[in-house]
Motif scaffolding. Sequence first.
Motif, mmCIF file in Angstrom:
data_model
loop_
_atom_site.group_PDB
_atom_site.id
_atom_site.type_symbol
_atom_site.label_atom_id
_atom_site.label_comp_id
_atom_site.label_asym_id
_atom_site.label_seq_id
_atom_site.Cartn_x
_atom_site.Cartn_y
_atom_site.Cartn_z
ATOM 1 N N ARG A 96 0.832 -1.207 0.000
ATOM 2 C CA ARG A 96 0.000 0.000 0.000
ATOM 3 C C ARG A 96 0.869 1.261 0.000
ATOM 4 O O ARG A 96 0.531 2.260 -0.639
ATOM 5 N N LEU A 97 2.004 1.205 0.715
ATOM 6 C CA LEU A 97 2.924 2.348 0.692
ATOM 7 C C LEU A 97 3.474 2.574 -0.712
ATOM 8 O O LEU A 97 3.583 3.716 -1.175
ATOM 9 N N ALA A 98 3.855 1.484 -1.399
ATOM 10 C CA ALA A 98 4.380 1.624 -2.759
ATOM 11 C C ALA A 98 3.330 2.209 -3.696
ATOM 12 O O ALA A 98 3.644 3.068 -4.537
ATOM 13 N N VAL A 99 2.079 1.755 -3.563
ATOM 14 C CA VAL A 99 1.016 2.309 -4.403
ATOM 15 C C VAL A 99 0.830 3.797 -4.122
ATOM 16 O O VAL A 99 0.684 4.622 -5.045
ATOM 17 N N THR A 100 0.846 4.171 -2.840
ATOM 18 C CA THR A 100 0.697 5.583 -2.486
ATOM 19 C C THR A 100 1.846 6.415 -3.034
ATOM 20 O O THR A 100 1.639 7.515 -3.574
ATOM 21 N N LEU A 101 3.079 5.904 -2.907
ATOM 22 C CA LEU A 101 4.235 6.629 -3.446
ATOM 23 C C LEU A 101 4.161 6.746 -4.963
ATOM 24 O O LEU A 101 4.534 7.791 -5.531
ATOM 25 N N ASN A 102 3.703 5.693 -5.634
ATOM 26 C CA ASN A 102 3.559 5.774 -7.088
ATOM 27 C C ASN A 102 2.507 6.799 -7.490
ATOM 28 O O ASN A 102 2.668 7.524 -8.479
ATOM 29 N N ASP A 103 1.415 6.856 -6.720
ATOM 30 C CA ASP A 103 0.417 7.896 -6.991
ATOM 31 C C ASP A 103 1.016 9.285 -6.805
ATOM 32 O O ASP A 103 0.753 10.206 -7.595
ATOM 33 N N MET A 104 1.825 9.438 -5.752
ATOM 34 C CA MET A 104 2.473 10.724 -5.533
ATOM 35 C C MET A 104 3.433 11.057 -6.673
ATOM 36 O O MET A 104 3.473 12.203 -7.150
ATOM 37 N N LEU A 105 4.198 10.047 -7.137
ATOM 38 C CA LEU A 105 5.100 10.280 -8.266
ATOM 39 C C LEU A 105 4.325 10.660 -9.520
ATOM 40 O O LEU A 105 4.777 11.494 -10.310
ATOM 41 N N GLY A 106 3.151 10.031 -9.699
ATOM 42 C CA GLY A 106 2.328 10.402 -10.843
ATOM 43 C C GLY A 106 1.887 11.853 -10.773
ATOM 44 O O GLY A 106 1.922 12.577 -11.781
ATOM 45 N N ARG A 107 1.477 12.281 -9.572
ATOM 46 C CA ARG A 107 1.081 13.680 -9.430
ATOM 47 C C ARG A 107 2.265 14.618 -9.635
ATOM 48 O O ARG A 107 2.121 15.687 -10.255
ATOM 49 N N LEU A 108 3.446 14.213 -9.134
ATOM 50 C CA LEU A 108 4.627 15.052 -9.330
ATOM 51 C C LEU A 108 5.018 15.122 -10.804
ATOM 52 O O LEU A 108 5.406 16.192 -11.298
ATOM 53 N N ASP A 109 4.924 13.988 -11.498
ATOM 54 C CA ASP A 109 5.226 14.006 -12.937
ATOM 55 C C ASP A 109 4.246 14.897 -13.683
ATOM 56 O O ASP A 109 4.639 15.656 -14.584
ATOM 57 N N ALA A 110 2.969 14.781 -13.313
ATOM 58 C CA ALA A 110 1.973 15.627 -13.978
ATOM 59 C C ALA A 110 2.236 17.100 -13.692
ATOM 60 O O ALA A 110 2.144 17.954 -14.592
ATOM 61 N N ALA A 111 2.583 17.421 -12.423
ATOM 62 C CA ALA A 111 2.876 18.809 -12.086
ATOM 63 C C ALA A 111 4.123 19.305 -12.813
ATOM 64 O O ALA A 111 4.161 20.439 -13.308
ATOM 65 N N ALA A 112 5.139 18.430 -12.888
ATOM 66 C CA ALA A 112 6.352 18.822 -13.614
ATOM 67 C C ALA A 112 6.068 19.025 -15.100
ATOM 68 O O ALA A 112 6.595 19.955 -15.721
ATOM 69 N N ALA A 113 5.235 18.136 -15.668
ATOM 70 C CA ALA A 113 4.883 18.303 -17.084
ATOM 71 C C ALA A 113 4.130 19.609 -17.307
ATOM 72 O O ALA A 113 4.381 20.334 -18.284
ATOM 73 N N ARG A 114 3.187 19.904 -16.387
ATOM 74 C CA ARG A 114 2.469 21.170 -16.518
ATOM 75 C C ARG A 114 3.415 22.360 -16.374
ATOM 76 O O ARG A 114 3.282 23.363 -17.081
ATOM 77 N N GLN A 115 4.379 22.232 -15.460
ATOM 78 C CA GLN A 115 5.317 23.324 -15.270
ATOM 79 C C GLN A 115 6.179 23.526 -16.507
ATOM 80 O O GLN A 115 6.415 24.665 -16.929
ATOM 81 N N ARG A 116 6.650 22.403 -17.091
ATOM 82 C CA ARG A 116 7.466 22.537 -18.307
ATOM 83 C C ARG A 116 6.654 23.123 -19.451
ATOM 84 O O ARG A 116 7.144 23.979 -20.210
ATOM 85 N N ALA A 117 5.405 22.663 -19.565
ATOM 86 C CA ALA A 117 4.556 23.212 -20.624
ATOM 87 C C ALA A 117 4.271 24.690 -20.382
ATOM 88 O O ALA A 117 4.254 25.497 -21.320
ATOM 89 N N PHE A 118 4.078 25.039 -19.107
ATOM 90 C CA PHE A 118 3.801 26.431 -18.774
ATOM 91 C C PHE A 118 5.000 27.311 -19.122
ATOM 92 O O PHE A 118 4.858 28.387 -19.723
ATOM 93 N N VAL A 119 6.201 26.855 -18.754
ATOM 94 C CA VAL A 119 7.410 27.633 -19.057
ATOM 95 C C VAL A 119 7.607 27.747 -20.563
ATOM 96 O O VAL A 119 7.947 28.828 -21.086
ATOM 97 N N ALA A 120 7.382 26.630 -21.271
ATOM 98 C CA ALA A 120 7.542 26.674 -22.740
ATOM 99 C C ALA A 120 6.533 27.618 -23.371
ATOM 100 O O ALA A 120 6.876 28.418 -24.260
ATOM 101 N N ASP A 121 5.283 27.546 -22.921
ATOM 102 C CA ASP A 121 4.260 28.437 -23.483
ATOM 103 C C ASP A 121 4.559 29.892 -23.156
ATOM 104 O O ASP A 121 4.379 30.785 -23.990
ATOM 105 N N ALA A 122 4.987 30.138 -21.904
ATOM 106 C CA ALA A 122 5.306 31.516 -21.539
ATOM 107 C C ALA A 122 6.459 32.055 -22.367
ATOM 108 O O ALA A 122 6.418 33.202 -22.846
#
Length: 463
Positions: free
Chosen positions: A212-238
């Motif tokens: 369950r800890l591994a699943v929770t950490l993977n979910d957190m990594l997914g959210r971090l990847d999504a946030a990082a992708a949004r940040q990269r897209a935001f910087v590129a668009d800006a």
Amino acid sequence: MSLRARLTLAATAMAAVGLGIGGILLIVALDRALLGALDETARRQGEDIATLVESGRLPDPLPGFGAVVAQVLDADDRVVASTPGGDRLTPVVAGDDLAAVRAGEAIDLDGTRLGQPEPLRVVGVPTDAAGEPRIVIVAVSLEEQQRSVHFAKIGVTVGGLTVTAALAVLSWLVIVRALRPVDRLRGGAEEITGAGGGHRLPVPAGGDELSRLAVTLNDMLGRLDAAAARQRAFVADAAHELRSPIAALRTELEVALAHPDAVDPHDTAREALVEVERMARLVDDLLVLAHLDSPRPVRREELVDLGELALEVADGVRGGRVPVRVADDGGVFTRAHRDSLSRVLRNLVDNAVRHASSQVTVSVSGGGGSARVAVADDGAGVPEADRVRIFERFTRLDDARDRDAGGSGLGLAIAREIVVVHGGTLVVEDAAPGARFIVRLPAAKTTVGAPEAVPPRARTDGR
């Protein structure tokens, strides 16, 4: 010490303490049981001799019945009869010991008094002969009892040490096996560089805490990847959006420097100022989004009259391409940051003005515990497939790009973020014709000293 060693040491120590306490209790119980059995045997032997005394058939010497020494004493503590190994003149015990034996207690006696290497256990059985009180003193050896207890101590010690060692080894193996998924998780975490790529931690088999800890950490990594992708897209668009005004400004300045006689300086400065203002608006929007993206955006709550705010925004677009009409039911209030809500309505009205064909209508109403502001235009509308995407950052539909080349695509995104921060919603629907953007916020009741409700009012073009 490693976690494995600490856990093994703790488990082994607990097992050793438990086994030690159990062994001590076992030895004590065995010692008491053997003493009880020995006392019972000695009393039975004394009762057999007492039977002879009571029947008047007391032999001399007394039969031993397996006792080391047996004596019969009269009321004056004189030896009446004794076994062959006993003293016929002196009692085995005297003084306080004899008083304790007469009281029914069993006492321990040093065997050297009778020439025995092992201690003795002495009990007394009261009786009488022809009405005269007698007491039978029986002393038995504690050699067998002490030998049994000694062997029990050796067995408990050796067995306890063996079991403790076995439990230590078993605990180590179990802990190593239990922590093996942790090593795999650590190895998987070392492979994650933070550069994206969708790397995830290995999930252990089963549904235990580690999985369950591994699943929770993977979910957190997914959210971090999504946030990082949004940040990269935001910087590129800006960066992409900033390149256009910078390139236009550079072109204007280069032309002015290359052909000073053919270019009017005032025109060059005016066009450069337009591009600078465009960059300033974009930077301002980026700062607003950065503020809204903070974990807890700070906002000052105050009582806001949405009808009055809508009129102020309409006044700000006076003389626009199309008239702006405000329809207010009156007395619609909410608690929010006034400047932020003003930015929301201004962005929605500016967007509606750009896309309207003949007019824009702002409607303010309340009911059901919510305050509602609708901004409608009679333009081409928003296709149903784009009604969610239109609120994404740097999103501009094709007709918007053709109509307004200077837009950054941040106005609707900022409006939605502000509304969400204030606990509301912003959606777009078909106005037939055109589009209608609807803002819903929690309604607030007016209090003493708040502006009084005003009757419904209508304004056109801010006048």
